[in-house]
Design an enzyme around this catalytic site. Sequence first.
Site, PDB file in Angstrom:
ATOM      1  N   ASP A  66       0.748  -1.231  -0.028  1.00 37.62           N
ATOM      2  CA  ASP A  66       0.130   0.057   0.011  1.00 37.62           C
ATOM      3  C   ASP A  66       0.907   1.268   0.043  1.00 37.62           C
ATOM      4  O   ASP A  66       2.033   1.170   0.460  1.00 37.62           O
ATOM      5  CB  ASP A  66      -0.792   0.023   1.331  1.00 37.62           C
ATOM      6  CG  ASP A  66      -2.057  -0.821   1.208  1.00 37.62           C
ATOM      7  OD1 ASP A  66      -2.631  -1.022   0.250  1.00 37.62           O
ATOM      8  OD2 ASP A  66      -2.539  -0.876   2.231  1.00 37.62           O
TER       9      ASP A  66
ATOM     10  N   TYR B  93       1.783   4.757   1.706  1.00 36.92           N
ATOM     11  CA  TYR B  93       1.925   5.230   3.146  1.00 36.92           C
ATOM     12  C   TYR B  93       0.514   5.939   3.330  1.00 36.92           C
ATOM     13  O   TYR B  93       0.098   6.733   2.537  1.00 36.92           O
ATOM     14  CB  TYR B  93       3.297   5.866   3.446  1.00 36.92           C
ATOM     15  CG  TYR B  93       4.497   5.438   3.550  1.00 36.92           C
ATOM     16  CD1 TYR B  93       4.510   4.117   4.528  1.00 36.92           C
ATOM     17  CD2 TYR B  93       5.511   5.492   2.563  1.00 36.92           C
ATOM     18  CE1 TYR B  93       5.925   3.737   4.367  1.00 36.92           C
ATOM     19  CE2 TYR B  93       6.614   4.596   2.669  1.00 36.92           C
ATOM     20  CZ  TYR B  93       6.816   3.918   3.347  1.00 36.92           C
ATOM     21  OH  TYR B  93       8.051   3.328   3.559  1.00 36.92           O
TER      22      TYR B  93
ATOM     23  N   HIS C 256      10.139  -8.928   4.878  1.00 37.77           N
ATOM     24  CA  HIS C 256       9.829  -7.659   4.675  1.00 37.77           C
ATOM     25  C   HIS C 256      10.767  -6.822   5.707  1.00 37.77           C
ATOM     26  O   HIS C 256      11.236  -7.118   6.688  1.00 37.77           O
ATOM     27  CB  HIS C 256       8.522  -7.500   5.274  1.00 37.77           C
ATOM     28  CG  HIS C 256       7.739  -6.176   4.627  1.00 37.77           C
ATOM     29  ND1 HIS C 256       8.263  -4.832   5.372  1.00 37.77           N
ATOM     30  CD2 HIS C 256       7.113  -5.820   3.564  1.00 37.77           C
ATOM     31  CE1 HIS C 256       7.609  -3.960   4.861  1.00 37.77           C
ATOM     32  NE2 HIS C 256       6.949  -4.490   3.810  1.00 37.77           N
TER      33      HIS C 256
ATOM     34  N   PHE D  98       7.537   1.914  -0.912  1.00 39.37           N
ATOM     35  CA  PHE D  98       8.555   2.285   0.184  1.00 39.37           C
ATOM     36  C   PHE D  98       9.158   3.875   0.082  1.00 39.37           C
ATOM     37  O   PHE D  98       9.957   3.972   1.078  1.00 39.37           O
ATOM     38  CB  PHE D  98       9.769   1.286   0.042  1.00 39.37           C
ATOM     39  CG  PHE D  98       9.266  -0.042   0.150  1.00 39.37           C
ATOM     40  CD1 PHE D  98       9.017  -0.745   1.378  1.00 39.37           C
ATOM     41  CD2 PHE D  98       9.122  -0.955  -0.965  1.00 39.37           C
ATOM     42  CE1 PHE D  98       8.862  -2.011   1.624  1.00 39.37           C
ATOM     43  CE2 PHE D  98       8.968  -2.211  -0.742  1.00 39.37           C
ATOM     44  CZ  PHE D  98       8.676  -2.996   0.456  1.00 39.37           C
TER      45      PHE D  98
END
Length: 221
Positions: free
Chosen positions: A65, A67, A187, A78
């Site tokens: 997703d 932020y 992750h 990211f």
Amino acid sequence: MEIKIDQSWKKHLEGEFEKTYFKKLVTFVKDAYKNETVYPPPAYMFRAFDLCPFDKVEVVILGQDPYHGPGQANGLSFAVTEGVRLPPSLQNIFKEIESDLGPVKHKDGDLSRWATQGVLLLNATLTVGANVAGSHQSQGWEEFTDAAIKALSKEREHLVFILWGNYAKNKGAHIDREKHLVLEAAHPSPFSAYSGFFGSKPFSRANNYLVAHGKKPIDWL
């Protein structure tokens, strides 16, 4: 229906724009921007594609997703808008780069410097409601970004797909691993970074693969 996305991608994805799921997605996204706070800004919705044309892609880094905090999302997985404090996952990405390749010269979080070199920083879902993680999931974005990944896997050769965490690994299940390098690891979130992200060396491994196939390495620093 006119979708404002880089022409090179439009050529490969235009079939998606007329599908029922995408028409429903457009209605959902338009209503969301009209009635609530949505990130990223509309002009950045397809920024990952716009900064990294289809034929220029060399590396794909999959996120989940955007932020969902004010001023963070900028259309690249990211990444955050320049000047915004680095989220923990991005801090850990920079730590791994330094462990893998040496000191990072550019520590702002925008990451467009990677995108313009051929790194597709692609989230599975391209929009999100303010302060509600995952709020725009299961509305059609995932099908659209799956189509982008499948097009790259089919039409291109010798790409590097970097899949961090189970969500990204599952999304990359249809990548042709005979034609491409797929790097999987935990992750970079603080909850999982010590479970296989740190020490995975994706950046040097990606560059070694690119060079071995006659391509330019990415300047990750």
